[in-house]
Each structure stands twice: as structure tokens, then as C-alpha cells.
Motif scaffolding. Structure first.
Motif, short mmCIF file in Angstrom:
data_model
loop_
_atom_site.label_atom_id
_atom_site.label_comp_id
_atom_site.label_asym_id
_atom_site.label_seq_id
_atom_site.Cartn_x
_atom_site.Cartn_y
_atom_site.Cartn_z
N VAL A 639 0.96 -0.95 -0.17
CA VAL A 639 0.03 -0.05 -0.07
C VAL A 639 1.06 1.14 -0.07
O VAL A 639 1.96 1.07 0.40
CB VAL A 639 -0.86 0.02 1.26
CG1 VAL A 639 -1.94 -1.01 1.31
CG2 VAL A 639 -0.13 0.07 2.45
N GLU A 640 0.32 2.40 -0.51
CA GLU A 640 1.11 3.58 -0.42
C GLU A 640 0.05 4.69 0.12
O GLU A 640 -1.02 4.46 0.31
CB GLU A 640 1.22 4.12 -1.84
CG GLU A 640 1.93 3.00 -2.93
CD GLU A 640 3.66 2.95 -2.49
OE1 GLU A 640 3.88 4.09 -1.68
OE2 GLU A 640 4.10 2.14 -2.92
N ALA A 641 0.72 5.65 0.57
CA ALA A 641 0.24 6.73 1.28
C ALA A 641 -1.03 7.46 0.60
O ALA A 641 -0.51 7.55 -0.89
CB ALA A 641 0.94 8.00 1.59
N GLY A 642 -2.19 7.61 0.90
CA GLY A 642 -3.25 8.04 0.02
C GLY A 642 -4.29 6.99 -0.56
O GLY A 642 -5.26 7.11 -0.82
N ASP A 643 -3.67 5.68 -0.47
CA ASP A 643 -4.71 4.50 -0.86
C ASP A 643 -5.68 4.52 -0.08
O ASP A 643 -5.85 4.33 1.12
CB ASP A 643 -3.95 3.23 -0.73
CG ASP A 643 -2.81 2.98 -1.92
OD1 ASP A 643 -2.91 3.86 -2.67
OD2 ASP A 643 -2.06 2.36 -1.86
N GLU A 644 -7.00 4.15 -0.73
CA GLU A 644 -8.25 3.64 0.17
C GLU A 644 -8.06 2.33 0.63
O GLU A 644 -7.89 1.39 -0.64
CB GLU A 644 -9.43 4.14 -0.61
CG GLU A 644 -10.76 3.92 0.39
CD GLU A 644 -11.95 4.29 -0.62
OE1 GLU A 644 -12.93 4.08 -0.16
OE2 GLU A 644 -11.99 4.72 -1.81
N VAL A 645 -8.40 1.95 1.78
CA VAL A 645 -8.15 0.65 2.20
C VAL A 645 -9.17 0.32 3.21
O VAL A 645 -9.89 1.17 3.80
CB VAL A 645 -6.71 0.46 2.97
CG1 VAL A 645 -5.76 0.60 2.14
CG2 VAL A 645 -6.62 1.51 4.36
N ARG A 646 -9.46 -1.18 3.60
CA ARG A 646 -10.11 -1.63 4.35
C ARG A 646 -9.31 -2.53 5.46
O ARG A 646 -8.67 -3.20 5.20
CB ARG A 646 -11.22 -2.60 3.83
CG ARG A 646 -12.16 -2.94 5.02
CD ARG A 646 -13.37 -4.03 4.14
NE ARG A 646 -12.69 -5.24 3.75
CZ ARG A 646 -12.85 -6.32 4.51
NH1 ARG A 646 -13.10 -6.09 5.76
NH2 ARG A 646 -12.43 -7.46 4.01
#
Length: 787
Positions: A639-646
Motif C-alpha cells: 500500500v502507498e500513502a493515500g490509498d483507500e483501504v479496509r
């Protein structure tokens, strides 16, 4: 039913054994009057009552009949104006009390195990407290009228006891005087003619005044009432007469109460007698180990392992017989003392018992018929006085049977055609059987004539039977074999007893070829029957073993299901406890956040939010994995900064703020920043083009987040789920500073709307609420205004 058949089949002995099981004279009288019934419905009702009594006897050990007496003579005397004595009145009170106790007992049993027939009988037993309470208030358990029966009786008895005491004191003073003691035969006080006297030696008669009431047999002792106590004795006599008069008044008053209720008391006694009689039948069934027979009026009879009730259980041989289906007449052949007559009597007696409402000593599933009459010619009734021979007496009985029988009769004939020339006797026996069979009667006949075997073989509806005989032991087994004619065993017996072989061979030569073929055929039938019997026993044994294994498996399955259900209940309870604990902890965290929001006035320090998040994580219930070895760690996604995640373990959506290291990332969840491992993140949407990284503040402002909505859709949820979601939604809305939100619950039945309305009234952060207006959703939406 004629009385002769009852005597022939010894039904009276069954009646006597039945009467012995009755608890009261009322039940004994009914038992002794028992008579078979020819009505099918009546018999079914009698058997149903016996079955219910047997159930009570099995479950409760019988019914209580203590204290119950036959009070019908006393009721009759009270009705015509006679006075009952204290003992009779006490019997009436005890009987009415016993009837109430019996009725209560049966009604209590009926609540758990229905006994409708017995309860119907109890309806005739009234309460009768208006009778027994006055009697119990006046008469004690020893049948004595108590002082408290009336004020006058109490006064008289007090005065009577005082006067008796004075008279005894006066006489005791006299007998203690030394000058008088030498004149007395004994220094004691006695009573003659209800008056106190003392025993005086006859030679001192002149020294005593008073009255002589008696003397001893020898004349040496005179029983004298001294002049000093004459007045006291007179007064005692007067008081006793007053006592008797007052007791008579009391007894008359109580008798009038009994007379007033004599009719209802009579009905109650009849009901009690009926119940005692029914329970006596149940007691006889227990003694005989008898079962409930199925009844019909089609002339069908099937007895399974029937036992003659008057033969000792260890000596009786069970009888299996079927009659009235494929054949209506059975002709039984076999040697003397082989059990033919017992088979006839067993069939007839069990039929009489069933028609009287009694259980029969046979296996379950036995069927009997309600006959309009049972006729029997059994035994030698030769009469010297009437100049009747054996043949004549038998023929006289048979003529009487032929005149009275109907198609619904059972006819039992023993040694048919005996007592005369064999050829004529066998011909006459065939003619008689043909006449009875033509009429359609159910018939069992025994005979020695071989001609009847051929007749039964050729005639439709008639079947041969025989009594089994063991040639090896030269003794009968007393078993009835239906379908197998009896064969002569004379040659086999003679050979085993040692008769020379040449004589036996000569005898065989005298027997016709047809007779030998018949004997051979019978022997073959018996051999086939023995083989079939052995195979049947083997099959029954295997079936019993299979059923035992089946029962064992069913028991194991039942225990498994019970254990599973217990574990499920325990797991559900543990889950409920864990959820309740987590909910309480979560509520506490939310309250703390609200307090912090109010205190900080716009900003919440990040370490406080992290501490609150930690407490939320700790509040989550711990669940054990079913198989620890099967728990595989989730593969970490890049994942990267700003990714939308659950966030998987929280089931919440957010976006990555920054990457802390290769294993952890800081994720923004609503108003909170949470440190999460990469393997707990599921990428939903990649970040847009990279922008210059900005300094992240150490505090979080309570500003509206794009993931937080101002409306909540609860349609399809139940009330409990809706309240939980609404509580979470209002907390988030309050923390985000929303002033007004919308809760969509739909119209439906109104249950959800009503429950939420009650919840809104109690919520401390709700300023007001209302249903939606036109364009807002109407009654399917509630508009909530927050403080």
C-alpha cells in the motif's frame, strides 16, 4: 350368557380372585355381580376403564380407598326417619371424606396422564362437606359424641364428672377407715347397675345400711351401695339420663342432615363402588400379568401365547390359536392328557374375561370377539339318577347347543362323538360339525376319530390341529399345532416300551395303505413344521439382535444430540456474555470520547485517541479458532500513502496517511488515526498522483469527514440491530458536529418506528425529533436534531 357356561369354564373362580383385589365391600359386591356383555361398545368402554386403572396402578401404585364403607343401609334408614348411631354417622363422614380424596387423586393424575373414563365416574362423587363437617365437629374418631357437640352436653358432662368425683371421694374415705376395712372383701370401689358400690363380706351385712345391688357367685361377697352415697348416685343417674337425652338430640340432628342429602350420597357411593371395582380389575391384571385385548364383532379370534389363568404360571403352556379368518372350525386331534381340553377351556375362559372388561393373560396384540353366546360340551356329565350314559349326556348337551346357537356364537365341543361305536360316532360327529359349520358358528372340537382328519382336509373353512407329542420322551408337550393333524403314535410308543418287533410289524400289516400314507404325510408335515419353527426362532433372534443394535445407535445419537445442544447453549451464552462485555466497554470509550470532545473544545490530542482505540480493541471479545493449525496469516499487500483501504479486523474503511515502516502504516478512520499492520489492510483504491508531502499535525480536528453520512438507512433490520446501528450513527454524527440527521426506518408495520421513537426519547444528545415532511420521506423517516 347362560350360567351353565360360566360354571363349565370356571368363570366363578376368576370372579373370586377379582373380588379379593377390591378394597371395599362396595367393590367386592360389584365384582361378584360381574357378568359378560355381548355388546361391543359396552365391552370397549369396560376395557378402556380397566386400561386407565392399570395405568394409574402402574404409575402411582393404585388409588386411595381408605376409610370408605358401605353406608347404603344407613342412608336408607335415615331416609325413612330412623336415628343413626355415632358409629354409623362416623362411617358416613369417613366415606364422604374418602370419596373427596379419591376424586382429587384421580383429577391430579388426569392432568399429567389422561384418564377420561375414570374422571367421568368421579363426576358422580359430590363434595359433601355440608354432611361430614357437622359430623366431625360432634363425633370423634372413636365414635364418641364430644363435649363440644352442644353447650348443654358440655354443661351436663362437667356436672356429671363433678358428681362422680364426689361419690368416689366419699366411698374412698369409707374404705380407708380401719373399722370398715375389716368388713370389706377388697378395698376397692366398683360399679353395679351404673351405681358406685363397695364389696362387703356377707357376715357384716347388718353393719351397713344402704342397698344391695349384687352378690358374688359364692355368696360370700355383697356389693352394697352405702346410704351415704345413695343421694349422690341418684344425682349421677339423673345426669346420665340428661346426657343420653342430649346425645339423642345431637344424633337426630346429624341424621336429619344425612337424610336431606341421602340421594346425592347414594350417587357418590355408587361412583366409589364403580372405581373400586375398576381398580380391582387392574389389580387382577397385574397379578395375572395380563394385557389389553383388541375386540371385534366379526367373529375373529387370535390369541398369542394365551395362558389359562387358573393353572400355575410355572406349569402352564402358552396357547397360540387363530379362528374366524380363513377358517371358522378347528378340529383338534391328539392323545389323552395331551392338553386338548385345556385348550378349549383357555379359549372360552379368555373370551369370557374379555367380554367382562378384564385383561387376558396373553401377549400384546391378541384379539378376541364379542359373542352373543358361548356354548360348551366339556367333560363327562354322566348321570346315574337321570339314567343317562356318557354318550347320552353329551348328546343332550349338543342338542341344546344346536337349538340355541347363532352365527355369532362360539361352540366348544370336547370328545365329539365319543361313548358309542367308533364308526357311528365318527359319522355323527361329522354330521354335527357340518350343521354347525353351515350356520357359520366359530367352533373348536376335539376328537380321537381319524375320519374327522380327512373331513377337515376336504372341507373349506375347516382346519386340522393337533396337540404336539414328543415320541422320544413318550410325553405330550401341550402345544397346539394348527394346520397339522394329529397322528397315531401307538407303534412308536409300543416299540420304545419294548414290544417285540414282530408283533409291531404284524400290526402295521393290518393297517390299510391309505392310513399309512396319511401317517407318512402327517410325519412329513411335522418335520417341515419343526424346521420352519427353528428357522422362525433363528429369525426372531436375529431380529432381536438387530433391534438391540438399533436401539443402542439411537441412544448414542440421542446422547450426541443432547451433548451438542448443551455445547451450543453454552457457546451461545459465552458469546452473549462476551458481546455484553464488549458493548459495555465500547459504551465507556464513547462516553470518554464525548467528554474529551467537550473538554478540548475543538481538538482531541492524538495520544488520547490512540488510548481510546486501544481500549476499544481490548473490549472486542476473544474468539478461539476451531483449529489453531488452520489459521493462516493474511498475505500483506503493498500500500502507498493515500490509498483507500479496509482494515480487516475492524471491518472499517479509511485511507493510508503514511507508511511507518515495512510492517505498519498509519490509517485515517473517520476522526481517528490508527496504526495498523500491512497484513490487516485490504487495498480498495490506489492513491492519486503524488503530491508534496505535508507535515502531519499531532492533533485531529473534529471536522466532518467525507466517509460520515447524515442519514442512516435501517430498512430490513430488526429492532435490536436498528438500535445498535442508530446508537453508533448518532455518536459519529455528534462527534462530527452535525446538527441534524435523518434515520430511515420505512413504513412497514410500525414496529421499528415505535421502538426507535422510544429510544430517541431517552437519548441525552438528542434535542428533538420528528417524522419527515412531504419530500423528506414522510412517516418512513425520522428527522433528529442533535444538541
Amino acid at each position: 350368557m347362560n350360567t351353565k357356561i360360566l360354571h363349565t369354564l370356571e368363570f366363578g373362580k376368576i370372579i373370586r380372585r377379582l373380588a379379593n383385589h377390591a378394597e371395599t365391600s362396595l367393590g367386592k359386591a360389584q365384582a361378584e355381580a360381574l357378568h359378560p356383555s355381548s355388546d361391543l361398545e359396552t365391552v370397549k368402554l369396560l376395557l378402556r376403564a380397566t386400561d386407565e386403572a392399570a395405568k394409574v396402578d402402574r404409575l402411582k401404585g393404585g388409588a386411595p380407598f381408605g376409610g370408605i364403607r358401605d353406608i347404603r343401609p344407613s342412608l336408607q334408614r335415615a331416609r325413612i326417619g330412623g336415628m343413626l348411631n355415632a358409629a354409623e354417622l362416623l362411617d358416613i363422614a369417613n366415606t364422604t371424606f374418602g370419596g373427596r380424596r379419591l376424586k382429587r387423586f384421580l383429577l391430579a393424575v388426569h392432568e399429567s396422564d389422561p384418564i377420561a373414563s375414570l374422571v367421568a365416574v368421579t363426576e358422580t362423587i359430590a363434595d359433601h362437606t355440608e354432611v361430614d363437617q357437622p359430623i366431625k365437629a360432634c363425633i370423634d374418631d372413636q365414635a364418641d359424641v364430644m363435649d363440644s357437640a352442644s353447650p348443654e352436653l358440655a354443661r351436663v358432662r362437667v356436672e356429671l364428672r363433678t358428681s362422680e368425683s364426689r361419690a368416689r371421694d366419699k366411698l374412698e374415705q369409707m374404705i380407708r377407715t380401719s373399722s370398715i376395712q375389716k368388713m370389706l372383701q377388697d378395698s376397692l370401689i366398683t360399679i353395679r347397675n351404673d351405681r358406685y358400690v363397695i364389696p362387703v363380706k356377707s357376715e357384716y351385712r347388718s353393719h351397713f345400711g344402704g342397698i344391695i345391688h349384687d352378690q358374688s357367685a359364692s355368696g360370700a361377697t355383697l356389693f352394697i351401695e352405702p346410704e351415704a352415697v345413695v343421694t349422690l348416685n341418684n344425682k349421677l343417674r339423673e345426669l346420665k339420663m340428661k346426657e343420653e337425652k342430649e346425645i339423642e338430640k345431637i344424633l337426630l340432628r346429624l341424621t336429619s342432615i344425612v337424610a336431606e342429602h341421602h340421594e346425592m350420597l347414594g350417587y357418590s357411593v355408587e361412583g366409589i363402588a364403580e372405581l373400586d371395582f375398576v381398580f380391582a380389575k387392574a389389580g387382577l391384571a397385574r397379578e395375572l400379568k395380563a394385557t389389553l385385548p383388541m375386540m371385534n364383532d366379526r367373529g375373529f379370534l387370535k390369541i398369542k401365547k394365551g395362558r389359562h389363568p387358573l393353572i400355575a404360571p410355572e406349569a402352564v403352556v402358552p396357547l397360540d390359536i387363530e379362528l374366524g379368518n380363513q377358517f371358522t372350525t378347528i378340529i383338534v386331534t391328539g392323545p389323552n392328557t395331551g392338553g386338548k381340553t385345556v385348550s378349549l377351556k383357555t379359549t372360552g375362559l379368555l373370551s369370557l374375561m374379555a367380554m367382562s372388561g378384564l385383561f387376558i393373560p396373553a401377549e400384546d396384540g391378541s384379539q378376541l370377539c364379542v359373542f352373543d353366546a358361548i356354548y360348551a360340551d366339556i367333560g363327562d356329565e354322566q348321570s346315574i339318577e337321570q339314567n343317562l350314559s356318557t354318550f347320552s349326556s353329551h348328546l343332550t348337551n349338543i342338542i341344546s347347543i344346536l337349538k340355541g346357537m347363532t352365527p355369532k356364537s362360539l361352540v366348544l365341543l370336547d370328545e365329539l362323538g365319543a361313548g358309542t361305536d367308533p364308526s357311528e360316532g365318527s359319522a355323527l360327529a361329522i354330521a354335527i360339525l357340518e350343521e354347525i359349520h353351515r350356520l357359520g358358528c366359530r367352533t373348536i372340537a376335539t376328537t380321537h376319530y381319524s375320519e374327522l382328519k380327512a373331513y377337515a382336509f376336504e372341507r373349506k373353512g375347516i382346519i386340522n390341529a393337533s396337540m404336539e407329542f414328543n415320541v422320544q420322551t413318550l410325553s405330550p408337550t401341550y402345544r397346539l399345532l394348527v394346520g397339522v393333524p394329529g397322528r397315531s403314535n401307538a407303534f412308536a410308543i409300543a416299540e420304545r416300551l419294548g414290544l417285540p418287533r414282530r408283533i409291531i410289524d404284524t400290526a402295521r400289516g393290518q393297517v390299510g395303505e391309505d392310513d399309512l400314507r396319511v401317517e407318512s404325510m402327517i410325519a412329513s408335515l411335522e418335520a417341515n413344521r419343526a424346521t420352519a419353527e427353528a428357522e422362525r426362532r433363528n429369525a426372531e433372534q436375529q431380529r432381536a439382535e438387530i433391534e438391540a443394535v438399533k436401539r443402542q445407535l439411537e441412544d448414542e445419537q440421542r446422547r450426541f444430540r443432547e451433548q451438542r445442544d448443551k455445547l451450543l447453549v453454552r457457546a451461545e451464552q459465552e458469546a452473549r456474555d462476551a458481546v455484553a462485555k464488549a458493548r459495555a466497554e465500547a459504551d465507556e470509550v464513547i462516553r470518554e470520547l464525548r467528554r474529551l470532545a467537550l473538554e478540548e473544545r475543538g481538538a482531541v490530542k492524538e495520544h488520547k485517541l490512540i488510548d481510546a482505540k486501544r481500549r476499544l480493541d481490548q473490549a472486542a471479545p476473544e474468539l478461539r479458532a476451531k483449529d489453531p493449525q488452520s489459521a493462516v496469516k493474511r498475505k500483506a499487500e503493498r500500500v502507498e500513502a493515500g490509498d483507500e483501504v479496509r482494515v480487516v479486523h475492524l471491518n472499517q474503511k479509511g485511507h493510508v496517511v503514511e507508511l511507518i515502516n515495512d510492517k505498519e502504516a498509519m490509517v485515517q478512520l473517520g476522526i481517528m488515526k490508527v496504526k495498523v499492520r500491512h497484513d490487516q489492510l485490504e487495498k480498495l483504491k490506489s492513491a492519486p498522483a503524488a503530491k508534496p508531502q505535508q507535515q502531519v499535525s499531532a492533533t485531529v480536528k473534529r471536522t466532518r469527514d467525507e466517509n460520515v453520512r447524515t442519514e442512516l438507512d435501517l430498512r430490513g433490520a430488526n429492532l435490536e440491530e436498528a438500535i445498535m446501528e442508530t446508537d453508533r450513527f448518532l455518536d459519529e454524527s455528534f462527534l462530527n458536529g452535525f446538527g441534524q440527521v435523518y434515520v430511515i426506518h420505512g413504513k412497514g408495520t410500525g414496529v421499528l418506528r415505535t421502538g426507535l421513537t422510544e429510544y430517541f426519547r431517552k437519548h441525552k444528545h438528542i434535542k428533538s425529533f420528528r417524522l419527515g415532511n412531504y419530500g423528506e420521506g414522510g412517516v418512513g423517516v425520522t428527522v433528529v436534531e442533535l444538541k
